[in-house]
Motif scaffolding. Structure first.
Motif, PDB file in Angstrom:
ATOM      1  N   PRO A  61       0.836  -1.208   0.000  1.00 28.90           N
ATOM      2  CA  PRO A  61       0.000   0.000   0.000  1.00 28.90           C
ATOM      3  C   PRO A  61       0.869   1.255   0.000  1.00 28.90           C
ATOM      4  N   GLN A  67       0.891   5.288   2.879  1.00 31.00           N
ATOM      5  CA  GLN A  67       0.477   3.914   3.120  1.00 31.00           C
ATOM      6  C   GLN A  67      -0.820   3.803   3.910  1.00 31.00           C
ATOM      7  N   ASP A  78      -5.045   2.042  -3.708  1.00 30.86           N
ATOM      8  CA  ASP A  78      -4.159   0.882  -3.769  1.00 30.86           C
ATOM      9  C   ASP A  78      -4.831  -0.326  -4.414  1.00 30.86           C
TER      10      ASP A  78
END
Length: 324
Positions: A159, A258, A264
């Motif tokens: 991610p 992230q 993602d």
């Protein structure tokens, strides 16, 4: 190009044959034959110019991503893709743009055997809505409400790379100097996500719950926690890192990408501790890495902690429409 010529061009370029499509594009409705003994999983997503993709994004990439984000939803349910509907609003019937869009859409559709069976076209701001349908055995769907206290939290892939790609695209000063190879990789992660369909199918009977990471890992993990009536503890230091991501930003920037970046289309799952190795082996068979990043426990909400267990603060949890 008129409306009916446009529809015929879409039909021709996006054709995928399936035995369960009795009648596809060309009538008032499609005629489909659902698989006996299966539940039908259905999902819809809309992409809007300037919101879900920056102005100037290649038509091929828009076509690919418009289907990918929907297939990611089926992957998170452990459903096998079958059919799609496409509603396309265009400011003008640009034949070159349409050709690129159809090529991108069809490239991914053929990878997963998805038949485009109908939809609509209209004139207006560039907006793409796709509805997908897939099959899953009764009671086998991976849902958000199945996590149990003690389950481990696993995430596929890395991610944050898509968010780094967006930062790169926008030319932000926050991004470290990225060479052309890194830049191309990050932009592909943004524009052409790989829906984890095979992984979702492989995790049926192993994972207790799942969600696809579209709006940010921390925020999407919170949906599993809330629906399951639990708290989630995510260990920031356990997040998987790629060499490209490590080169793209410093530790603080990478953490924001992230946990809150979104786009993602990886899978975040809840797995009993005794089945973690099984889940990771199943993922390896699909060419994907699953990383253990935390656990569910009694309580509510999502805590992000460091390796020592101290709380890690974030300015935002992820993307949410209608919130500044």
């Amino acid at each position: 190009m008129g409306e009916f010529a446009l529809i015929e061009e879409i039909r021709r370029r996006c054709a995928v044959a399936r035995d369960d499509v009795t009648l596809g594009i060309g009538d008032d409705a499609a005629l489909l034959q659902p698989r006996p003994g299966s539940e039908l999983a259905v999902s819809t997503d809309t992409l809007v110019d300037g919101v879900h993709f920056p102005a100037g994004t290649a038509a091929f990439d828009i076509g690919w991503k418009s289907l990918a984000v929907n297939l990611s939803d089926l992957a998170a349910m452990g459903a096998e893709p079958a059919w799609a509907l496409l509603a396309l609003s265009l400011p003008a019937a640009d034949a070159d743009w349409l050709s690129g869009f159809c090529d991108g859409f069809a490239a991914l559709a053929r990878q997963h055997g998805v038949a485009l069976v109908g939809g609509d076209t209209t004139r207006g701001p560039l907006t793409i809505s796709v509805t997908v349908h897939g099959f899953v055995p009764p009671g086998a769907a991976l849902r958000r409400d199945g996590a149990r206290a003690g389950d481990r939290i696993l995430v596929s892939g890395v991610p944050g790379e898509a968010a780094a790609g967006l930062t790169c695209l926008l030319g932000s000063a926050l991004l470290h100097a990225a060479g052309p190879v890194d830049r191309d990789y990050l932009l592909e992660r943004l524009h052409r996500p790989a829906p984890r369909v095979a992984l979702g199918l492989a995790l049926r009977g192993i994972a207790n719950a799942a969600i696809d990471v579209s709006d940010g890992l921390r925020q999407d993990l919170g949906h599993i926690a809330a629906r399951s009536g639990l708290a989630a503890v995510l260990v920031a230091d356990a997040l998987p890192q790629s060499d490209v991501l490590l080169r793209a930003g410093d530790a603080d920037q990478r953490l924001r990408w992230q946990l809150a970046g979104g786009d993602d289309y990886e899978l975040c799952i809840a797995v009993p501790p005794a089945r973690v190795a099984d889940a990771q082996a199943a993922a390896a068979d699909c060419g994907v890495v699953l990383t253990d990043i935390g656990a569910f426990e009694d309580g509510e909400g999502v805590r992000v902690v460091d390796a020592a267990g101290g709380d890690v603060a974030l300015p935002r949890s992820g993307w949410e429409h209608f919130v500044a």
